[in-house]
Design a protein around this motif. Structure first.
Motif, PDB file in Angstrom:
ATOM      1  N   LEU A   1       5.751   7.399   1.007  1.00 12.58           N
ATOM      2  CA  LEU A   1       5.130   6.071   0.995  1.00 12.58           C
ATOM      3  C   LEU A   1       3.674   6.251   0.587  1.00 12.58           C
ATOM      4  O   LEU A   1       2.885   6.818   1.334  1.00 12.58           O
ATOM      5  CB  LEU A   1       5.190   5.435   2.386  1.00 12.58           C
ATOM      6  N   ASP A   2       3.354   5.819  -0.615  1.00 16.93           N
ATOM      7  CA  ASP A   2       1.980   6.000  -1.079  1.00 16.93           C
ATOM      8  C   ASP A   2       1.243   4.672  -1.014  1.00 16.93           C
ATOM      9  O   ASP A   2       1.377   3.838  -1.900  1.00 16.93           O
ATOM     10  CB  ASP A   2       1.978   6.562  -2.502  1.00 16.93           C
ATOM     11  N   GLU A   3       0.472   4.499  -0.004  1.00 15.18           N
ATOM     12  CA  GLU A   3      -0.283   3.270   0.202  1.00 15.18           C
ATOM     13  C   GLU A   3       0.625   2.060   0.012  1.00 15.18           C
ATOM     14  O   GLU A   3       0.249   1.084  -0.633  1.00 15.18           O
ATOM     15  CB  GLU A   3      -1.460   3.182  -0.784  1.00 15.18           C
ATOM     16  N   ALA A   4       1.806   2.166   0.582  1.00 18.90           N
ATOM     17  CA  ALA A   4       2.816   1.145   0.316  1.00 18.90           C
ATOM     18  C   ALA A   4       2.384  -0.222   0.806  1.00 18.90           C
ATOM     19  O   ALA A   4       2.835  -1.240   0.309  1.00 18.90           O
ATOM     20  CB  ALA A   4       4.134   1.534   0.968  1.00 18.90           C
TER      21      ALA A   4
ATOM     22  N   LYS B   1      -4.356  12.811  -2.502  1.00 14.93           N
ATOM     23  CA  LYS B   1      -3.149  12.461  -1.745  1.00 14.93           C
ATOM     24  C   LYS B   1      -1.992  12.097  -2.673  1.00 14.93           C
ATOM     25  O   LYS B   1      -0.883  12.616  -2.542  1.00 14.93           O
ATOM     26  CB  LYS B   1      -3.460  11.292  -0.795  1.00 14.93           C
ATOM     27  N   THR B   2      -2.272  11.210  -3.624  1.00 13.48           N
ATOM     28  CA  THR B   2      -1.221  10.803  -4.550  1.00 13.48           C
ATOM     29  C   THR B   2      -0.744  11.996  -5.363  1.00 13.48           C
ATOM     30  O   THR B   2       0.452  12.142  -5.657  1.00 13.48           O
ATOM     31  CB  THR B   2      -1.741   9.694  -5.479  1.00 13.48           C
ATOM     32  N   THR B   3      -1.680  12.857  -5.700  1.00 13.68           N
ATOM     33  CA  THR B   3      -1.322  14.040  -6.480  1.00 13.68           C
ATOM     34  C   THR B   3      -0.286  14.873  -5.727  1.00 13.68           C
ATOM     35  O   THR B   3       0.717  15.304  -6.308  1.00 13.68           O
ATOM     36  CB  THR B   3      -2.578  14.870  -6.774  1.00 13.68           C
TER      37      THR B   3
HETATM   38 MG    MG Z   1      -3.719   7.525  -4.302  1.00 15.49          MG
END
Ligand code: MG
Ligand code: ADP
Length: 583
Positions: free
Chosen positions: A503-506, A381-383
């Motif tokens: 928003l990455d696991e904000a 996901k972050t990628t």
């Molecule tokens: Mg991640």
């Protein structure tokens, strides 16, 4: 740390090119050093006359003039020394300044993948330690070479002038000394390479301990860390001792060899025919000169290794400067985009790794919509979110924003379109206000600032601080809680008014209480933007327009909350798991 490899003349030439803008200072320094050496030689060359005419012949005029001469000589010598040291240091510090600035700027331009593969400690030590090493070692080596080289040459010429018979012994011992010097510098090179490596380990180990200080404390790892460091520390010390031993042995050896020359001179003087042709002044001067040669000879012994050390530090700096910077060949300058995002058959492998991380990712996010990415950790996901700002180049496939391939866009204008709030908020050691306005290209009015601070619930805690929004928050915001930092990041994103939001696991690091507060701030943020929301807690993304479920780098399901639940697949499974877990 400097890499241990033999250094080619190309490095020296390149280093010299840095000296070029300051060549005037360099020339003056060299002249000063030459002057210094020649004054010394001149002084010594006056000794025979002083002894023979002044003392032996009792010429009082000569002796009266001598004190003035001595003081004059030393004033001259002092001036030369000052000019040489000052100019050399001026050149050296300028070169270091240039190199540091270049390194600093280059670090910022290097691709993210480069930073992934190099530790911060290593990169910092190049800016601080290696550049300093270059200056110290090369300027010391240059000083020794020019000054002591000229001194030795001058002294030898003078000795030959006064008595070539006695001085001829030099022709014999010079090659022997040269051989010793060669052997010694070889060993020096090996040892200083070991020392540089060992120093690298010392830095890395300390950095690791400082970064992980809390973890070490809570796991009681002090003893292990201390022992690990003791080992490394001891290796450094042992290399140092070896280095010093080599230096001491080489100095003594050279002095013993030189003593043969001295013995020879004394022995020759015992022959009557020699005695007749030799004045006391000349004899004293030659013996004295031989003694005086010992110090510069000793320094010249180590000059090569010193140079090598400086050049290998230079090499390690140049290696970084030669790393290609981020590709920014795009020509399309994005103005404010509408925010249609399209991924097309994106495959991705992290540079320098074998494992493919994303497989055939295709999806679209229409303008203003919210797309959620869910899936187990490590599913990519972050990628996906770091491919949009082009932190990495795709292995294959394309990403479009408003039908512009992001590869064709300039990096600056592309990144202008994005606002990212991630789990790890980076704050600068500055006031809250300046952290919020960070990177804003246009001036921000107080009213604007207050408005975003209000919306992001920053005012709520900032107003309780002594200086309000002007409170300085310490390095990376150490004095703030996770939720407070998060809110500053949200305010920063709000102010940016970027059409696309990531928003990455904000909120995943927050407790429910803080999360609830932030949710409303986030709701504010999502309005009118295309958003990619990565969330661990599924409750936060139920309202997303589309949910993409990832597994091991692949999209396994896609749809809205209800249709996905109805499918009773991966999403439903995740949902049930969390449902049982959290509520
Ligand atoms: Mg991640
Ligand atoms: P998620 O955000 O879904 O938890 P990531 O996108 O962070 O997953 O990671 C996906 C995969 O890529 C993982 O297997 C991880 O090990 C790998 N990975 C993540 N970042 C890097 C990186 N900078 N360099 C190499 N591999 C990475």
């Amino acid at each position: 740390m400097a890499k241990p490899t033999s250094v080619s003349p190309a490095i020296a030439r390149r280093l010299l090119s840095y000296v070029k803008p300051f060549r005037l200072g360099f020339v003056v320094a060299a002249l000063g050093m030459l002057g210094y050496a020649l004054v010394d030689v001149y002084f010594i060359s006056k000794l025979p006359g002083f002894i023979d005419e002044g003392i032996n012949a009792k010429n009082t005029d000569y002796l009266r003039y001598a004190p003035v001469f001595v003081i004059g000589i030393f004033v001259l010598r002092g001036c030369c020394n000052f000019i040489a040291s000052y100019c050399l240091n001026w050149v050296g510090t300028n070169v270091v300044q240039t190199l540091r600035q270049q390194l600093f700027d280059h670090y910022m331009q290097l691709p993210v993948s480069y930073h992934d593969q190099h530790s911060t400690g290593e990169l910092i030590s190049k800016v601080t330690y290696n550049t300093e090493q270059i200056k110290q070692t090369t300027s010391r080596a240059l000083a020794v070479m020019v000054r002591e080289g000229a001194f030795v040459t001058g002294l030898v010429v003078m000795m030959f002038y006064h008595s070539w018979q006695l001085s001829a012994i030099f022709l014999l011992i010079a090659p022997v000394i040269a051989i010793v010097v060669r052997l010694v510098s070889k060993r020096f090179r090996l040892l200083s390479r070991n020392i540089q490596n060992a120093m690298g380990d010392v830095t890395t180990s300390s950095e690791q301990m400082l970064n992980g200080h809390k973890v070490i404390l809570s796991f009681g790892g002090q003893k292990i860390e201390s022992e690990r460091f003791a080992r490394i520390n001891n290796i450094t010390r042992r290399q140092d001792v070896k280095m010093e031993a080599t230096r001491a042995i080489s100095v003594s050896t050279i002095q013993i060899i030189a003593s043969f020359a001295l013995a020879f001179v004394v022995y020759m003087a015992s022959f009557p025919e020699m005695l007749d042709s030799l004045s006391a002044g000349v004899f004293t001067t030659i013996v004295g000169s031989m003694m005086m040669l010992l110090r510069p000879l000793k320094q010249l012994t180590t000059v090569n290794s010193e140079f090598q050390r400086g050049l290998s530090a230079a090499k390690s700096v140049f290696e970084v400067l030669d790393q290609p910077v981020e590709q920014d060949t795009g020509t399309v300058t994005l103005d404010k985009v509408a925010g249609d995002i399209r991924f097309e058959k994106v495959n991705f492998t992290y540079p320098g790794h074998d494992k493919q991380v994303l497989f055939d990712i295709s999806f679209t996010a229409a303008r203003g919509k919210t797309i959620a990415l869910v899936g187990r950790s490590g599913s990519g996901k972050t990628t996906i979110s770091s491919l949009l700002p082009r932190f990495y180049e795709l292995t294959s496939g394309d990403i479009f924003i408003d039908e512009h391939n992001i590869r064709d866009c300039t990096l600056a204008s592309l990144r202008q379109q994005l606002a990212v709030v991630s789990q790890h908020v980076t704050l600068f050691n500055d006031s809250i206000a300046n952290n919020i306005t960070y990177g804003c290209t246009v001036p921000v009015s107080d009213a604007q600032l207050l408005a975003v601070a209000e919306k992001a619930h920053v005012l709520e805690f900032a107003s309780q601080l002594k200086d309000g929004l002007n409170t300085v928050i310490g390095e990376n915001g150490v004095s703030l809680s996770g939720g407070q930092r998060q809110r500053i990041a949200i305010a920063r994103a709000l102010l940016r008014e970027a059409p696309i939001l990531i928003l990455d696991e904000a909120t995943s690091a927050l407790d429910t209480e803080s999360e609830r507060k932030i949710q409303s701030a986030l709701g504010e943020l999502l309005k009118g933007r295309t958003s990619i929301v990565i969330a661990h807690r599924l409750s936060t993304i139920e309202n997303a327009d589309s949910i993409i479920v990832m597994d091991q780098g692949r999209i396994v399901e896609q749809g809205d909350h209800h249709s996905l639940l109805a499918q009773n697949g991966a999403y439903a499974q995740l949902y049930k798991l969390q449902f049982g877990e959290t509520q």
